[in-house]
Design a protein around this motif. Structure first.
Motif, short mmCIF file in Angstrom:
data_model
loop_
_atom_site.label_atom_id
_atom_site.label_comp_id
_atom_site.label_asym_id
_atom_site.label_seq_id
_atom_site.Cartn_x
_atom_site.Cartn_y
_atom_site.Cartn_z
N GLY A 322 9.47 6.82 -21.55
CA GLY A 322 9.00 6.82 -20.16
C GLY A 322 7.85 5.89 -19.87
O GLY A 322 6.99 6.16 -19.03
N VAL A 323 7.82 4.77 -20.54
CA VAL A 323 6.72 3.83 -20.43
C VAL A 323 6.66 3.14 -19.07
O VAL A 323 5.61 3.05 -18.44
CB VAL A 323 6.88 2.76 -21.53
N VAL A 324 7.79 2.65 -18.63
CA VAL A 324 7.83 1.80 -17.46
C VAL A 324 7.40 2.59 -16.22
O VAL A 324 6.54 2.16 -15.44
CB VAL A 324 9.24 1.22 -17.26
N THR A 325 7.99 3.74 -16.12
CA THR A 325 7.74 4.54 -14.93
C THR A 325 6.28 4.97 -14.83
O THR A 325 5.65 4.90 -13.78
CB THR A 325 8.71 5.74 -14.93
N VAL A 326 5.72 5.40 -15.96
CA VAL A 326 4.33 5.85 -15.93
C VAL A 326 3.38 4.68 -15.68
O VAL A 326 2.51 4.75 -14.81
CB VAL A 326 3.98 6.58 -17.25
N HIS A 327 3.57 3.61 -16.42
CA HIS A 327 2.54 2.57 -16.41
C HIS A 327 2.73 1.56 -15.28
O HIS A 327 1.75 1.17 -14.64
CB HIS A 327 2.46 1.89 -17.78
N VAL A 328 3.94 1.13 -15.02
CA VAL A 328 4.13 0.16 -13.94
C VAL A 328 4.04 0.84 -12.58
O VAL A 328 3.26 0.41 -11.70
CB VAL A 328 5.48 -0.59 -14.08
N VAL A 329 4.81 1.89 -12.40
CA VAL A 329 4.82 2.54 -11.09
C VAL A 329 3.45 3.15 -10.81
O VAL A 329 2.87 2.94 -9.73
CB VAL A 329 5.93 3.62 -11.04
N GLY A 330 2.91 3.88 -11.78
CA GLY A 330 1.58 4.46 -11.60
C GLY A 330 0.52 3.39 -11.37
O GLY A 330 -0.38 3.55 -10.54
N GLY A 331 0.64 2.30 -12.10
CA GLY A 331 -0.36 1.25 -11.99
C GLY A 331 -0.33 0.53 -10.66
O GLY A 331 -1.39 0.26 -10.06
N VAL A 332 0.86 0.21 -10.18
CA VAL A 332 0.96 -0.47 -8.89
C VAL A 332 0.41 0.42 -7.78
O VAL A 332 -0.38 -0.02 -6.93
CB VAL A 332 2.42 -0.89 -8.59
N TRP A 333 0.78 1.68 -7.80
CA TRP A 333 0.25 2.60 -6.79
C TRP A 333 -1.28 2.68 -6.89
O TRP A 333 -1.99 2.68 -5.88
CB TRP A 333 0.88 3.98 -6.93
N GLY A 334 -1.79 2.72 -8.10
CA GLY A 334 -3.24 2.79 -8.28
C GLY A 334 -3.94 1.57 -7.70
O GLY A 334 -5.00 1.69 -7.05
N MET A 335 -3.35 0.40 -7.89
CA MET A 335 -3.95 -0.82 -7.35
C MET A 335 -3.90 -0.81 -5.81
O MET A 335 -4.87 -1.18 -5.14
CB MET A 335 -3.23 -2.05 -7.89
N LEU A 336 -2.76 -0.40 -5.27
CA LEU A 336 -2.64 -0.35 -3.81
C LEU A 336 -3.59 0.69 -3.22
O LEU A 336 -4.17 0.49 -2.14
CB LEU A 336 -1.20 -0.04 -3.40
N ALA A 337 -3.78 1.77 -3.94
CA ALA A 337 -4.68 2.83 -3.46
C ALA A 337 -6.09 2.30 -3.28
O ALA A 337 -6.82 2.75 -2.38
CB ALA A 337 -4.66 4.02 -4.41
N VAL A 338 -6.48 1.34 -4.10
CA VAL A 338 -7.80 0.72 -3.91
C VAL A 338 -7.85 0.06 -2.53
O VAL A 338 -8.85 0.18 -1.80
CB VAL A 338 -8.07 -0.32 -5.01
N GLY A 339 -6.78 -0.62 -2.16
CA GLY A 339 -6.73 -1.27 -0.86
C GLY A 339 -6.81 -0.30 0.30
O GLY A 339 -7.20 -0.67 1.40
N ILE A 340 -6.44 0.92 0.04
CA ILE A 340 -6.48 1.93 1.09
C ILE A 340 -7.83 2.65 1.13
O ILE A 340 -8.42 2.84 2.18
CB ILE A 340 -5.34 2.97 0.88
N PHE A 341 -8.31 3.04 -0.05
CA PHE A 341 -9.44 3.98 -0.11
C PHE A 341 -10.79 3.36 -0.47
O PHE A 341 -11.77 4.07 -0.66
CB PHE A 341 -9.13 5.11 -1.09
N LEU A 342 -10.84 2.05 -0.61
CA LEU A 342 -12.09 1.44 -1.08
C LEU A 342 -13.21 1.56 -0.04
O LEU A 342 -12.99 1.43 1.15
CB LEU A 342 -11.84 -0.05 -1.39
N ARG A 343 -14.41 1.82 -0.56
CA ARG A 343 -15.62 1.77 0.26
C ARG A 343 -16.65 0.90 -0.45
O ARG A 343 -16.64 0.83 -1.68
CB ARG A 343 -16.21 3.18 0.43
N PRO A 344 -17.53 0.26 0.30
CA PRO A 344 -18.59 -0.52 -0.36
C PRO A 344 -19.40 0.38 -1.28
O PRO A 344 -19.63 1.55 -0.95
CB PRO A 344 -19.45 -1.02 0.81
#
Lengths: 432, 432, 432
Positions: A322-344
């Motif tokens: 289950g490498v791909v699903t955990v690391h790629v899918v989880g990772g992409v969502w994590g990066m996008l989440a920064v774009g949503i939830f980032l604060r200075p």
């Protein structure tokens, strides 16, 4: 703060935190060993653990020789894409406090990224092929680590943020794994009509491995402040809370999903995907995420990892642990989440930007997407070339006989545990 | 030092120690998983580990939502019994250093207390019932943590002392477990005439779990200074020595007891009870106990835990992994030992009181007894109500068929390890 | 800096580092348990783990009672060979910060040294004999620790250096083990013509144990600065890099050796010997070794450990888990490497001497050789006397029947796992 010579100024308290965190991260190698050896069939338990050792041994060598320098070198010729210098890393007495602790910490990240790949190649790659890939993996890792973590890295300069490696470690490692599994094809018998899905050899160990990764992950996320002085300890504290809350989100989603979709059964794989997917996805924003954001990021990350797992099996891509699903899918969502939830960040100045919901507009979300695309593209190209060259020279895949008998016997001469003295091969059903 | 707003003032060095200690404590979840999965029969190995995950996932959620606030909240309406505020814990940049590291540390304690219960319910409780209990367990934990650890808690104000959780974590968790096992009754076949005692599925893992708990416990006991500044590091150092010496007392008693009473055989269970009972009992006084006192407290704690185990089996209370005897018996002795061996602390000002043998008279012994009684009463009432409601709604116990076949198959669809592809169920005798 | 009263002055930051490192070192007991239990046959898995507990429990007691004082006491009567004072160690509030953290740290070393011996005696020593040896082992350890680590120790005064225990821990423990195995002779059937070599019971666990030792070793090597203040954090950072690089040297040698000499098979034992031999050999110089020196020291150390293993099997010395070759051979090489690669330390003043290649001539090499000879001689004499007295009184070796059946049944009444309810004894081939 970094100075013009590229050094981050740290003191004894910072260094100790970096070292402590890195030791915790290294314990994740034990966790991956259990997670992976527990999920493969018993005939390949030893082989998969060996590959975790190979990541540190051979990958570590390359990382010392050229990797760290390509990531963090600042000698003439260095640019925003690749660094020059620090080859065969050594350090003067003045600089060694920072350089060696930083190298040690980065090495822990690099070997973790490499380890992810072993799962995707499980049960059918030769150890020789894996050794060659490990030698390359530290180089493949070096560039993205510069792009996002070196002060002059091109993505960092654009404002992209990946605090503890959602992209640098996980998207990279997972994509390398995806390329490997696509090139190698499924294990014998997997996805054949009339064949049953392969069974986890030892789910107890898989769950224990998940536990060990969970606590080791705190080294990743709390240590990525690179110290404790100047308010950085506050970010470490927030990262600890964020990491746990994210895992609660992902883990509960995994359990509830299984309960709903599998007739009240709580299957091991959904909990693994839920917890680990959430940990991957919180890494990018860990020390800046509020608790409720962490819970949400983790829940969504775990859910997407689970859906990704269902999809990948439907696509007949054989990803044994289950490498791909955990690391790629989880990772992409994590990066996008920064774009949503980032604060200075006014505590340690990690960023001046804000994400979508905090009034920063689409800019950071765009940059984070760019970072994902860039790292996926880099991983696809470099790992495809690496695996292709390996395939055309020494070969990637073990023989059919060896795959059926198992790598433990064929590559490691294990004959004590699951095989009789006479060499009669037993089935993997149970321990007989 | 605490200020009027209820915050403890800590700096970066303190926070780092709290975080490091808490990470060590979380590794105890891996230890409990091994300890418990090694002691149950093999058909329930996976299920019991799942329950350790549930403690963190579901128990953690409730602790974040209301638990931490009920324990440490100081908003209007708060009193010496229950706190108000900090619901869905978040923190400003000013306060987050303390609040998040404190939450993280307390969460590690709360989930450990919850985990104890899973052992007592092993091999016969449904996972659904356990999830519901976990949601409640963080609330059950919150109040005693306030009574003894919040500056205005009623037991703390009386002078009661429980430095690292002999009562708050262990008496509480063990009593909850006792209530659960009494309500559920023994496993099928256990204590039936003509039936043999159930066997430990995998004693190797049980001992490994004991080792992991042993080192993780140092996080409990050394970290409970809540920092290292202002002399607190001296208390941490003493706690480290005290913890090891206590375990030497309890462990040697366990080995000698088994050797004397079992014809020269050293049985696993007596060593587990001896070591773990001693660790439970030293927790209350850990950073104030002299070495010889620690040795004595540990030896007596281990001995009482062992006797408690013999008694509980004679009473036909089915406690599969020895939870009650280790945690309740060890915890009560640990609390009483404070009343005997306490001295005023001139290093960090933990207490001005003295115990029985240091001229303080019976006062502290009385207060410690009161704390034990209060926490046992609280645990009995709350867990009885919780389990009773669960029993009357979704039910506590798995079906008879599921209990015989094992929860790993019935609740988790495990079919790879101990069961053949055809679903033929094998016995738990050996791995066939 | 040490003062005239023999105390090292440390502050809260130093103590925290000592405690953190010591906790990591204690996790090595879990690692040894896995390493050893994985390598012995399954009928002795539990027994060998028990011996790791005995090291801490009984060895720890003696170390507290007299060992620490013999090592570090400075009361009247103390000299450069043995110390006086600190019996039943206790400490005033003024001194306890240093004394208890130092005791805790040294205890972690002492119990590790003791644990090595259990491997050499595996599968044939009685638990009673091992308990008696453990009681003595803390005393056997105490003197070399003074010689090399106490400011007035005779070898330290000569300039000998053993930063993290290549000699004090590993040569000592390995030599004790060699004496034990020579006195006891091989296991039944081992080295008999027509008999096959004994098989590793569970190589997966042996590799997991290697991983846990690897990370725990960082506690040894990074913590042996005894703090982080005054530049010591720089030495800790260098030790972290050196330790990893050494393991890369030894581990890759182990894998390549096996690949070359065993027809392309990567056998578990060569990797274990390579990695662990390299870790032993880097310990002496860890915080002063440059990266390339570390790699070389580790590679040679691993290679010599492997050759030592081949030799010892040819000499028909039965060392079931490879103790002698890893610890004695690796340790001697590590000590000699100091004589070659030593440079004056201008960061924390550990030494003013230089080794062979840095212009210091043969002096340090001579002193290091002397240290090896002295410790080997001490170990041979004391352990021979200890084992001989045990042999002549309570006996060293279990009965022939017990050895064939296995200590798990005979000494620990284990009857659940590998044996049927009817007591029919199964073979160790596989888990049936």
């Amino acid at each position: 703060a970094e100075t013009s010579d590229g050094f981050v100024h740290i003191d004894s308290d910072d260094a100790t935190w970096i070292l402590t965190s890195a030791i915790f991260i290294f314990t994740m190698q034990s966790g991956f060993s259990l997670l992976e050896s527990g999920q493969v069939s018993m005939k390949n338990e030893v082989n998969i653990i060996f590959k975790n050792a190979v990541d540190v041994l051979f990958g570590g060598l390359t990382y010392w020789i050229v990797g760290y320098g390509m990531g963090f070198g600042s000698q003439p010729g260095s640019n925003s894409i690749v660094g020059v210098g620090f080859y065969f890393l050594d350090a003067s007495e003045r600089d060694m406090g920072f350089l060696f602790s930083s190298f040690f910490f980065q090495l822990a990240f690099a070997t973790t990224s490499a380890t992810i790949v072993s799962g995707a190649m499980a049960e059918r790659a030769t150890l020789e092929a894996y050794v060659v890939f490990s030698l390359m993996s530290a180089i493949i890792y070096a560039l993205p680590s510069r792009w996002l973590w070196y002060k002059g890295g091109w993505l960092k300069q654009l404002g992209a943020l990946d605090i503890a490696g959602s992209a640098v470690v996980h998207i990279l490692g997972g994509t390398n794994g995806l390329v490997a599994t696509l090139l190698m094809g499924p294990r014998i018998g997997v996805f054949k009509p009339g064949t049953k899905e392969p069974k986890m050899g030892y789910p107890t160990n898989a769950l224990l491995g998940m536990f060990m990764l969970w606590w080791g992950w705190l080294g990743f996320n709390c240590g990525s402040t690179y110290g404790i002085t100047g308010g950085k300890w506050k970010l470490s504290s927030r990262a600890a809370a964020a990491t746990l809350l994210a895992s609660m989100g992902g883990g509960t989603v995994g359990i509830v999903y299984s309960w709903l979709m599998r007739n009240g059964k709580i299957e091991v794989r959904y909990t693994l995907d839920g917890v680990l997917g959430s940990l991957v996805s919180i890494s990018a924003l860990c020390s800046l995420a509020r608790p409720w954001e962490s819970l949400l990021i983790g829940a969504v990350g775990g859910f997407l990892a689970i859906l990704g797992g269902e999809l990948i099996r439907r696509l007949r891509i054989d990803d044994p642990v289950g490498v791909v699903t955990v690391h790629v899918v989880g990772g992409v969502w994590g990066m996008l989440a920064v774009g949503i939830f980032l604060r200075p960040d006014r505590v340690a100045g990690l960023t001046n930007h804000a994400g979508l919901i905090y009034g920063g507009g689409w800019y950071i979300l765009g940059v984070q997407t760019l970072a994902c695309v860039a790292i996926i593209a880099w991983a696809v190209v470099t790992s495809f070339l690496t695996f292709k060259v390996i395939d055309l020279t020494i070969g990637l895949r073990i023989s059919t006989v060896a795959e059926i008998i198992g790598a433990d016997v064929c590559e490691h001469s294990i004959n004590g545990t699951y095989y009789t003295a006479e060499g009669v091969i037993r089935t993997q059903d149970g321990r007989t």
